[in-house]
Design a protein around this motif. Structure first.
Motif, short mmCIF file in Angstrom:
data_model
loop_
_atom_site.label_atom_id
_atom_site.label_comp_id
_atom_site.label_asym_id
_atom_site.label_seq_id
_atom_site.Cartn_x
_atom_site.Cartn_y
_atom_site.Cartn_z
N VAL A 52 60.09 71.42 44.34
CA VAL A 52 61.75 71.75 44.25
C VAL A 52 62.05 70.99 43.24
O VAL A 52 62.06 69.68 43.13
CB VAL A 52 62.28 71.17 45.59
CG1 VAL A 52 63.73 71.45 45.71
CG2 VAL A 52 61.66 72.09 46.90
N PRO A 53 62.90 71.54 42.10
CA PRO A 53 63.61 70.70 41.24
C PRO A 53 64.32 69.32 41.84
O PRO A 53 65.09 69.69 42.73
CB PRO A 53 64.66 71.89 40.61
CG PRO A 53 63.89 73.12 40.89
CD PRO A 53 63.35 72.69 42.10
N MET A 54 64.35 68.41 41.02
CA MET A 54 65.00 67.16 41.37
C MET A 54 66.22 67.12 40.68
O MET A 54 66.43 67.69 39.60
CB MET A 54 64.10 65.90 41.17
CG MET A 54 62.82 65.77 41.94
SD MET A 54 61.71 64.52 41.36
CE MET A 54 62.73 63.25 41.82
N ALA A 55 67.38 66.56 41.26
CA ALA A 55 68.54 66.47 40.69
C ALA A 55 68.54 65.29 39.54
O ALA A 55 67.93 64.42 39.53
CB ALA A 55 69.77 66.28 41.75
N PRO A 56 69.68 65.51 38.39
CA PRO A 56 69.76 64.63 37.43
C PRO A 56 70.21 63.36 37.88
O PRO A 56 70.93 63.42 39.01
CB PRO A 56 70.95 65.32 36.34
CG PRO A 56 70.65 66.65 36.67
CD PRO A 56 70.50 67.01 38.26
N LEU A 57 69.91 62.24 37.38
CA LEU A 57 70.51 60.81 38.00
C LEU A 57 72.05 60.83 37.67
O LEU A 57 72.49 61.16 36.65
CB LEU A 57 69.97 59.84 37.13
CG LEU A 57 68.24 59.56 37.46
CD1 LEU A 57 67.71 58.36 36.70
CD2 LEU A 57 68.17 59.31 38.99
N GLU A 58 72.66 59.88 38.25
CA GLU A 58 74.09 59.66 38.13
C GLU A 58 74.07 58.46 37.66
O GLU A 58 73.70 57.29 38.20
CB GLU A 58 74.92 59.85 39.51
CG GLU A 58 76.37 59.38 39.37
CD GLU A 58 76.82 59.50 40.65
OE1 GLU A 58 78.01 58.67 41.03
OE2 GLU A 58 76.40 60.19 41.83
N ASP A 59 74.62 58.29 36.41
CA ASP A 59 74.70 56.77 35.84
C ASP A 59 75.53 56.02 36.35
O ASP A 59 76.70 56.33 36.98
CB ASP A 59 75.07 56.93 34.31
CG ASP A 59 74.69 55.88 33.47
OD1 ASP A 59 73.99 54.98 33.96
OD2 ASP A 59 75.38 55.86 32.46
N ARG A 60 75.71 54.53 36.18
CA ARG A 60 76.50 53.89 37.07
C ARG A 60 76.25 52.42 36.27
O ARG A 60 75.03 52.15 35.83
CB ARG A 60 76.37 53.69 38.38
CG ARG A 60 74.92 53.10 39.26
CD ARG A 60 74.88 53.48 40.53
NE ARG A 60 74.60 54.85 40.72
CZ ARG A 60 75.03 55.45 41.99
NH1 ARG A 60 75.88 54.58 42.80
NH2 ARG A 60 74.74 56.60 42.11
N PRO A 61 77.38 51.51 36.45
CA PRO A 61 77.23 50.32 35.97
C PRO A 61 76.20 49.29 36.74
O PRO A 61 76.00 49.50 37.85
CB PRO A 61 78.65 49.74 35.87
CG PRO A 61 79.21 50.64 36.78
CD PRO A 61 78.81 51.80 37.21
N LEU A 62 75.62 48.51 36.17
CA LEU A 62 74.64 47.59 36.77
C LEU A 62 75.23 46.86 38.06
O LEU A 62 74.70 46.56 39.22
CB LEU A 62 74.36 46.34 36.07
CG LEU A 62 73.15 45.35 36.41
CD1 LEU A 62 71.78 46.10 36.77
CD2 LEU A 62 72.61 44.26 35.42
N ALA A 63 76.53 46.46 37.97
CA ALA A 63 77.25 46.01 39.16
C ALA A 63 77.45 46.83 40.57
O ALA A 63 77.55 46.38 41.57
CB ALA A 63 78.85 45.54 38.69
N GLU A 64 77.16 47.99 40.33
CA GLU A 64 77.22 48.97 41.26
C GLU A 64 75.53 49.38 41.74
O GLU A 64 75.40 50.20 42.74
CB GLU A 64 78.02 50.18 41.23
CG GLU A 64 79.35 49.85 40.62
CD GLU A 64 80.13 51.09 40.41
OE1 GLU A 64 79.60 52.44 40.41
OE2 GLU A 64 81.38 51.04 40.01
N CYS A 65 74.61 48.94 41.30
CA CYS A 65 73.12 49.09 41.24
C CYS A 65 72.48 48.53 42.38
O CYS A 65 72.56 47.13 42.59
CB CYS A 65 72.41 48.96 39.94
SG CYS A 65 73.12 50.47 38.71
N CYS A 66 71.41 49.19 42.99
CA CYS A 66 70.39 48.63 43.80
C CYS A 66 69.33 48.50 42.89
O CYS A 66 68.57 49.59 42.40
CB CYS A 66 69.99 49.74 44.97
SG CYS A 66 68.84 49.00 45.85
#
Length: 251
Positions: free
Chosen positions: A135-149
């Motif tokens: 099943v195709p995987m969705a593109p990543l959603e970019d985000r700033p480091l401060a919002e990242c896990c």
């Protein structure tokens, strides 16, 4: 059978073999550190993959974590991690996988990962749209480091000194941090949008390339930077990768 189909088959077979051997009970040997171990399942799974590759792709080179080293003539190299997260595997934790990458020339073109606990198989690369169980995987959603896990691992002896200082600079910028014990499965969590960025030093090719291929295929980035006297692999959404690299390289 094309390379992607072959790779998917091999990681599924390797993961299934390792899981079956774990159910029967395994001893472990220490390699470099109490948490750096090897089991008979690692070796058996690597032998299985090597034997299949030697038959299916006899002209390709092969390199494996547990010692496989075959010279090829095609300019292509298969890189094997039969059990990534062996400490987890041996202790009965489920965050482990079998992984494989194909390098053609100077770059990785294909990664394949099988997570036995979820019976999930990931395949893809920079030029091959990644899939999970076809099943195709969705593109990543970019985000700033401060919002990242962020997901990472650092052995406690490295918390002091230049390596610890570099790690602290990177960690200070994230929203939250996880240490789960399998860099390749961490990369799959990034590829599916469950985590956002990974950073770890002294990562060998078999721990780096399978996950990097798939994350790059969904729009992520993979970089290697020098900090604290070590090479760090940074993988994830583009903005976070750029900021982690900047933080690591600060003196």
């Amino acid at each position: 059978m094309d390379d992607a189909q072959l790779a998917a088959e091999l990681v599924r077979e390797a993961g299934s073999l390792a899981a079956a051997m774990r159910r029967d009970g395994l001893d472990a040997e220490t390699k470099t550190h109490v948490s750096d171990i090897v089991t008979a399942a690692d070796r058996a799974a690597e032998r299985l993959v090597v034997e299949r590759l030697r038959e299916a792709r006899p002209d390709d080179a092969i390199v494996g974590e547990e010692g496989a080293d075959h010279t090829g003539t095609s300019g292509r190299t298969w890189v094997i991690d039969p059990v990534d997260g062996t400490y987890n595997f041996h202790r009965g934790l489920d965050w482990w996988c079998s992984a494989l990458a194909l390098v053609d020339g100077d770059d990785v073109v294909l990664g394949a990962v099988h997570h036995p606990q979820q019976d999930a198989t990931y395949v893809g690369g920079p030029g091959l749209p990644p899939t999970r169980d076809a099943v195709p995987m969705a593109p990543l959603e970019d985000r700033p480091l401060a919002e990242c896990c962020a997901t990472t691992y650092l052995h406690p002896p490295f918390y002091d000194g230049e390596v610890g200082a570099a790690f602290a600079r990177a960690v200070a910028g994230v929203a939250t941090l996880r240490m789960m014990g399998s860099g390749t499965l961490d990369a799959m969590a990034i590829a599916e949008g469950r985590c956002d960025v990974l950073f770890q030093h002294s990562v060998p090719d078999w721990d780096r390339l399978p996950g990097a291929a798939i994350v790059r295929g969904v729009g992520g980035e993979s970089r290697v930077v020098e900090a604290g006297g070590r090479s760090w692999h940074v993988l994830g959404v583009p903005s976070a990768v750029a900021e982690v690299c900047d933080r690591l390289e600060q003196e």
